[in-house]
Design a protein around this motif. Sequence first.
Motif, PDB file in Angstrom:
ATOM      1  N   ALA A  14      68.266  46.152  36.775  1.00 21.44           N
ATOM      2  CA  ALA A  14      67.627  46.302  34.974  1.00 21.44           C
ATOM      3  C   ALA A  14      67.657  44.863  34.530  1.00 21.44           C
ATOM      4  O   ALA A  14      68.889  44.351  34.529  1.00 21.44           O
ATOM      5  N   ALA A  15      67.211  44.721  33.657  1.00 14.39           N
ATOM      6  CA  ALA A  15      66.822  43.237  32.919  1.00 14.39           C
ATOM      7  C   ALA A  15      66.024  43.669  31.705  1.00 14.39           C
ATOM      8  O   ALA A  15      64.717  43.898  31.407  1.00 14.39           O
ATOM      9  N   ALA A  94      68.610  56.787  40.490  1.00 15.35           N
ATOM     10  CA  ALA A  94      69.332  56.043  40.557  1.00 15.35           C
ATOM     11  C   ALA A  94      71.447  56.650  40.615  1.00 15.35           C
ATOM     12  O   ALA A  94      71.708  57.488  38.969  1.00 15.35           O
ATOM     13  N   ASP A  95      71.586  56.253  41.744  1.00 17.06           N
ATOM     14  CA  ASP A  95      73.682  56.648  41.588  1.00 17.06           C
ATOM     15  C   ASP A  95      73.953  55.236  40.712  1.00 17.06           C
ATOM     16  O   ASP A  95      75.540  55.455  39.871  1.00 17.06           O
ATOM     17  N   LEU A  96      73.581  54.573  40.874  1.00 17.44           N
ATOM     18  CA  LEU A  96      74.124  53.293  40.328  1.00 17.44           C
ATOM     19  C   LEU A  96      73.321  52.570  39.229  1.00 17.44           C
ATOM     20  O   LEU A  96      72.111  51.819  40.328  1.00 17.44           O
ATOM     21  N   VAL A  97      73.808  52.264  37.820  1.00 20.13           N
ATOM     22  CA  VAL A  97      72.665  50.991  37.233  1.00 20.13           C
ATOM     23  C   VAL A  97      73.346  49.762  36.495  1.00 20.13           C
ATOM     24  O   VAL A  97      74.919  49.644  36.162  1.00 20.13           O
ATOM     25  N   ALA A  98      72.857  48.716  37.439  1.00 20.95           N
ATOM     26  CA  ALA A  98      73.007  46.892  37.083  1.00 20.95           C
ATOM     27  C   ALA A  98      72.494  46.493  35.627  1.00 20.95           C
ATOM     28  O   ALA A  98      70.446  46.364  35.391  1.00 20.95           O
ATOM     29  N   PHE A  99      72.942  46.115  35.074  1.00 19.24           N
ATOM     30  CA  PHE A  99      72.045  44.698  34.008  1.00 19.24           C
ATOM     31  C   PHE A  99      72.562  44.096  33.652  1.00 19.24           C
ATOM     32  O   PHE A  99      73.464  43.230  34.214  1.00 19.24           O
ATOM     33  N   VAL A 100      71.301  42.659  33.665  1.00 22.89           N
ATOM     34  CA  VAL A 100      71.876  41.146  33.723  1.00 22.89           C
ATOM     35  C   VAL A 100      71.184  40.805  32.586  1.00 22.89           C
ATOM     36  O   VAL A 100      69.578  41.504  32.832  1.00 22.89           O
ATOM     37  N   ASP A 101      71.320  39.327  31.945  1.00 20.96           N
ATOM     38  CA  ASP A 101      70.326  39.085  30.851  1.00 20.96           C
ATOM     39  C   ASP A 101      69.106  38.661  31.530  1.00 20.96           C
ATOM     40  O   ASP A 101      69.171  37.765  32.897  1.00 20.96           O
ATOM     41  N   THR A 177      76.344  43.602  28.998  1.00 19.62           N
ATOM     42  CA  THR A 177      75.529  43.199  29.578  1.00 19.62           C
ATOM     43  C   THR A 177      74.899  42.370  30.987  1.00 19.62           C
ATOM     44  O   THR A 177      73.931  42.611  31.442  1.00 19.62           O
ATOM     45  N   ASN A 178      75.856  41.481  30.181  1.00 18.88           N
ATOM     46  CA  ASN A 178      74.974  40.375  31.611  1.00 18.88           C
ATOM     47  C   ASN A 178      75.659  40.043  32.701  1.00 18.88           C
ATOM     48  O   ASN A 178      75.605  38.802  33.305  1.00 18.88           O
ATOM     49  N   ASN A 179      76.936  40.972  32.790  1.00 17.41           N
ATOM     50  CA  ASN A 179      76.812  41.035  34.676  1.00 17.41           C
ATOM     51  C   ASN A 179      77.959  42.437  34.595  1.00 17.41           C
ATOM     52  O   ASN A 179      78.577  42.677  34.472  1.00 17.41           O
ATOM     53  N   SER A 204      75.374  46.413  21.553  1.00 16.15           N
ATOM     54  CA  SER A 204      76.162  48.047  21.742  1.00 16.15           C
ATOM     55  C   SER A 204      75.837  48.165  22.822  1.00 16.15           C
ATOM     56  O   SER A 204      76.596  48.887  23.855  1.00 16.15           O
ATOM     57  N   ASP A 205      76.296  46.476  23.974  1.00 18.36           N
ATOM     58  CA  ASP A 205      77.081  46.670  25.180  1.00 18.36           C
ATOM     59  C   ASP A 205      78.789  46.845  24.752  1.00 18.36           C
ATOM     60  O   ASP A 205      79.245  47.870  25.585  1.00 18.36           O
TER      61      ASP A 205
END
Length: 324
Positions: A14-15, A94-101, A177-179, A204-205
């Motif tokens: 997600a972004a 989803a089992d996993l959630v990824a975030f990047v900016d 959440t930048n990585n 908040s992250d």
Amino acid sequence: MSSNSMPRLRLCVAAITRQRPVMLKQLLASWSACEMPPLTDVSFVVVENAAQPDCRDIVLGAAGGLNLDYRLEPSIGIPFARNRAVAHALETGADLVAFVDDDERVAKDWLVELVAEHRRSKALLIGGPVEAQPPAVPLSRWRKAIMRGVQQRFRHKAVVARCQNAAGRADRITVVTNNWLAHRDLFVVHRLRFDERDPMSGGSDAAFDHEVTRLGLTKSWADRAMVYETMPPSRLTFSYQFRRARDQSLASFTRKRRGGDRRAASLVPLLAYRLLATAATALAVPIRGGPGVLALARASGWSAGRILGLLGSRSRLYAKVTGE
């Protein structure tokens, strides 16, 4: 662990985006170039935090071979958009959630390294390094100096995180959440979400990470899962770095005071010490150059944020968007 014994995983990447169409295109291009982790079904989602779907065509036009969705979150504030992304990920199983900016690009093997670290460590929350890169425009001597300071700061943070993880002290790493990679148990079993009480403040992250640590849940660090952040010239000024440190400090103070942290109540002695340290930092600027200028901006911004916190102010870090 052999590939035959590894469980198949579902990963949602997600972004969050807001008023950065050029940078968003660069992120989407890097997603398209990503290698997919073995035994992992990967989907992507962009949540636009805006009243109108300004970037919808950009996102859908970049889908190509990606399993890519677009969502609009009209409530302005980054935790609203992050929670919308989490809700989407859980809805898709989803089992996993990824975030990047949205102002970053990811390395080709970014997802491979993140998922490999999850399989190795079984950690519920995993972070990774971010490397600062200069913009593709000429910079003044002053901005070049601050750029060197930013690069040194990013690298130092990554080295410290790597060492803490290797020493078995991943609980000391602040994963933002930048990585970022999280297991669904954080949301389903432990019912964690991004705090929406101060939607414009940022942090908040970091507050999410604080809850993970407070609950004693496992964290880790994927040192080879690289992300790259291009620094626009507007961020390479003393005033911007001061304001960013000020608002981050203010958001941190608000969170700690709200949570009853004793360190927030005993701030005055610490503030006096930090002001003295800031004066020493100023004296060292001619010797340290760019890193010294950045250190001075951030140190003075930290102190200003704490003072404003004592006076009851609230951070509005995300009220103004930088980048393009």
